[in-house]
Design a protein around this motif. Sequence first.
Motif, short mmCIF file in Angstrom:
data_model
loop_
_atom_site.label_atom_id
_atom_site.label_comp_id
_atom_site.label_asym_id
_atom_site.label_seq_id
_atom_site.Cartn_x
_atom_site.Cartn_y
_atom_site.Cartn_z
N GLY A 198 0.81 -1.21 0.00
CA GLY A 198 0.00 0.00 0.00
C GLY A 198 0.85 1.26 0.00
N ALA A 199 2.15 1.10 0.26
CA ALA A 199 3.00 2.29 0.35
C ALA A 199 3.48 2.77 -1.02
N MET A 200 3.31 1.94 -2.04
CA MET A 200 3.88 2.27 -3.34
C MET A 200 2.76 2.53 -4.35
N GLU A 201 2.24 3.72 -4.28
CA GLU A 201 1.08 4.08 -5.10
C GLU A 201 1.36 3.94 -6.59
N ASN A 202 2.59 4.24 -6.98
CA ASN A 202 2.89 4.30 -8.41
C ASN A 202 3.77 3.15 -8.89
N THR A 203 3.76 2.06 -8.16
CA THR A 203 4.59 0.93 -8.55
C THR A 203 3.79 -0.36 -8.41
N ASN A 204 3.75 -1.14 -9.47
CA ASN A 204 3.02 -2.41 -9.41
C ASN A 204 3.52 -3.27 -8.25
N GLN A 205 2.58 -3.91 -7.56
CA GLN A 205 2.99 -4.77 -6.46
C GLN A 205 2.36 -6.15 -6.56
N ILE A 206 3.10 -7.13 -6.10
CA ILE A 206 2.57 -8.49 -5.98
C ILE A 206 2.98 -8.98 -4.59
N LEU A 207 2.06 -9.66 -3.94
CA LEU A 207 2.30 -10.14 -2.59
C LEU A 207 2.96 -11.50 -2.64
N GLU A 208 3.83 -11.80 -1.69
CA GLU A 208 4.49 -13.12 -1.65
C GLU A 208 4.12 -13.85 -0.37
N PHE A 209 3.53 -15.03 -0.54
CA PHE A 209 3.30 -15.94 0.58
C PHE A 209 4.28 -17.10 0.48
N GLN A 210 4.39 -17.86 1.56
CA GLN A 210 5.20 -19.09 1.49
C GLN A 210 4.30 -20.27 1.85
N ILE A 211 4.04 -21.11 0.86
CA ILE A 211 3.23 -22.30 1.12
C ILE A 211 4.10 -23.35 1.82
N ALA A 212 5.35 -23.43 1.39
CA ALA A 212 6.29 -24.32 2.09
C ALA A 212 6.35 -23.84 3.54
N GLN A 213 6.28 -24.78 4.48
CA GLN A 213 6.20 -24.37 5.89
C GLN A 213 7.58 -24.25 6.53
N GLU A 214 8.41 -23.37 5.96
CA GLU A 214 9.78 -23.25 6.46
C GLU A 214 9.83 -23.01 7.97
N TYR A 215 9.06 -22.06 8.42
CA TYR A 215 9.06 -21.71 9.85
C TYR A 215 7.80 -22.22 10.55
N LEU A 216 7.04 -23.02 9.86
CA LEU A 216 5.79 -23.50 10.44
C LEU A 216 5.70 -25.02 10.48
N GLY A 217 6.84 -25.63 10.83
CA GLY A 217 6.80 -27.08 11.09
C GLY A 217 7.17 -27.95 9.91
N GLN A 218 7.54 -27.32 8.80
CA GLN A 218 8.16 -28.04 7.68
C GLN A 218 7.40 -29.28 7.22
N GLN A 219 6.10 -29.17 7.22
CA GLN A 219 5.25 -30.25 6.71
C GLN A 219 5.40 -31.55 7.51
N LYS A 220 6.08 -31.44 8.67
CA LYS A 220 5.94 -32.50 9.67
C LYS A 220 4.78 -32.08 10.54
N ASP A 221 4.88 -30.88 11.11
CA ASP A 221 3.81 -30.36 11.94
C ASP A 221 2.69 -29.86 11.03
N LEU A 222 1.48 -29.92 11.56
CA LEU A 222 0.32 -29.49 10.79
C LEU A 222 0.16 -27.98 10.93
#
Length: 684
Positions: free
Chosen positions: A382-406
């Motif tokens: 929202g801070a870049m009014e004049n610049t295209n933006q795309i949001l990045e999520f991480q589906i890989a659970q790097e910090y969220l249990g690495q697909q061992k933990d749910l």
Amino acid sequence: KEAYQCWLQYKKIEDGRQYDEYASICLNLAVVGDSVILNSALQELIQAVTSMFDKEPLITNYADPDSSIILGTYQDINLTDYGVDASIMDRLNEEGYLLQTVNNGKRDCLLLVGKSDKGTLYATHHLLRLIQTGEAINDLTIVESPRNQIRMLNQWDNMDGSVERGYSGNSIFFDNNQITTDLERIKDYARLLSSVGINAISINNVNVWQVETNLITSKLLPEVANIADTFRRYGIKTFLSINFASPIELGDLTTADPLDQDVKKWWKDKVKEIYAHIPDFGGFVVKADSEHRPGPFSYDRDHADGSNMLAEALQPFDGIVVWRCFVYNCMQDWRDRSTDRARAAYDHFKPLDGKFHDNVILQVKNGPMDFQVREPISPMIGAMENTNQILEFQIAQEYLGQQKDLAFLIPMWKEVLDFDTYAKGEGSTVTAIVDGSLYDYKFSGIAAVSNIGNDINWTGNTLAQANLYGYGRLIWNPNLTAEEIAGEWVLATFGSDSTVLENITSMLLDSREIYENYTTPLGIGWMVNPNHHYGPNVDGYEYSRWGTYHFADRNGIGVDRTIETGTGYAGQYFSPNKKVYNSLEECPDELLLFFHHVPYTHKLKSGETVIQHYYNTHFKGVEQVENLIVKWTMLEDKIDEFRFNNVLDRLKMQLANAKEWRDQVNTYFYRKSGIADEKNRTIY
Ligand code: BDP
């Protein structure tokens, strides 16, 4: 087999009323028009129908009075012939579609009409989803368009076959420093992705090392083209991550300075070469000046200079540059307030707003740090009014249990998308920014780091398939609730048994809170083992250069990011968020320690002290994992053995992990603070 099929099970429907109803609609198909994508839609439909009804459908390439499904684009299907107001298609964007039940004079039939052939493919999947989730299909009027324009996946695959932050085996794209020849698996991946509306993919890691730099050379481009070809059939554009220093590393030049004429020419020629192999190539994903990757800073240029140079080369071919904003100094020590890592992206990019070409998109991680279990929304959004933006999520659970933990991530992503940035006053939600409507961006959307590999079930933990599915569904339609998405996924993946549905849905929906409970509640994050990031290590990053600290001492804990006494990070938000985060009283509990350093005895809004909250959540988190195991065990006779055991094994690992977290975190804070648990539970 079930594990591999994910949510495209197409299980045989049992004989009975529902079978008859569906079968009367699905067994006589007319496909009007001709294109590779339309053909993919038809093939999917044939495969699904044959398997669900145990009968092969009749197929014609024109609509006749007996057709029960007619699929094609609105250019090829004349809606007025069926009494449908054709102006309905004006409401759709290029990827939208209509599912409409009509009467053709002889019988009811279902039109699957796309605004383009991609729309038809998505319409087909919509129909199959309705059937797999047991919905009626005999009287449909569904008009849909995707909310987001770019719906992308980033593979972090390396050519040696490894996957950075991959928890599901090796790459399906590369092996042994070569590009795979197994296009069948890639095709099945494309099917899964198109079924949830993904339309773009970058196939190699953002960290582009020596070997991967070669992906843009004439030696490897023909093989990249084969992959792009496979994805194209499913409406998915292929992108490559590139090395900013390619002109040097490929041996042609001695500089990669973005303002150097030879460098500019080099990239123009290179891009021409790429498009000769892949005419609809998507463009480049670039990680520059971050974590030891080269970039424009080496030449005293900024990120606008760097990205614009590539954008100019791509522009004649309608290609785009996806330029990542994950730029910070990973060699820092925290010396003064300006080195707060959370501030870095905004500090680097905000002054450049308006300087980027219109085929550059800045890709911003959802939080300012790095995919922790709880972070505030990145103030870049929202801070870049004049610049295209795309949001990045991480589906890989790097910090969220690495697909061992749910950890089902949809509720977390929904929080992000629903957040009001106030960038242009009330109602400036993240959704409205990334869908391009708030600032009228030319390009926008959402990208995410994929969680798949060559494990038979794609995602290591079978339940982690829900995150890939949910990601696609949510970014197609951010209004879907996490409950709806979880429910759809369970029905399509495991069938309609009510205990299965109830138990798995509730396991998924509770899982993120559970993970947060036994790890790092109140916005602290980072108490993980360095490097691999699984399991607790309370001070693992505390005295290192990465800028990820909790500042626990004998008096208190948390990072002072206030404007007056802290790093000033809270000041990067729009009002009133700025004031809310800056204020100890107003800051929401779940982010308290992200913004404030407080004594252990500080009282939360709940009335609990910080230290007691830590003890309580950590004991509770372990109990909740035990409960997950109970819920899953109840499903033993209702799920095939392979998937049942896969998840059970993971849940057991999760329980061990949760106990370790509980014990280490509780002990640490007990020793630091000297304050005992009010409930006198044993702290190891
Ligand atoms: C971090 C990962 C690292 C990635 C980096 C990135 O630990 O492996 O390379 O993000 O996004 O989360 O570039």
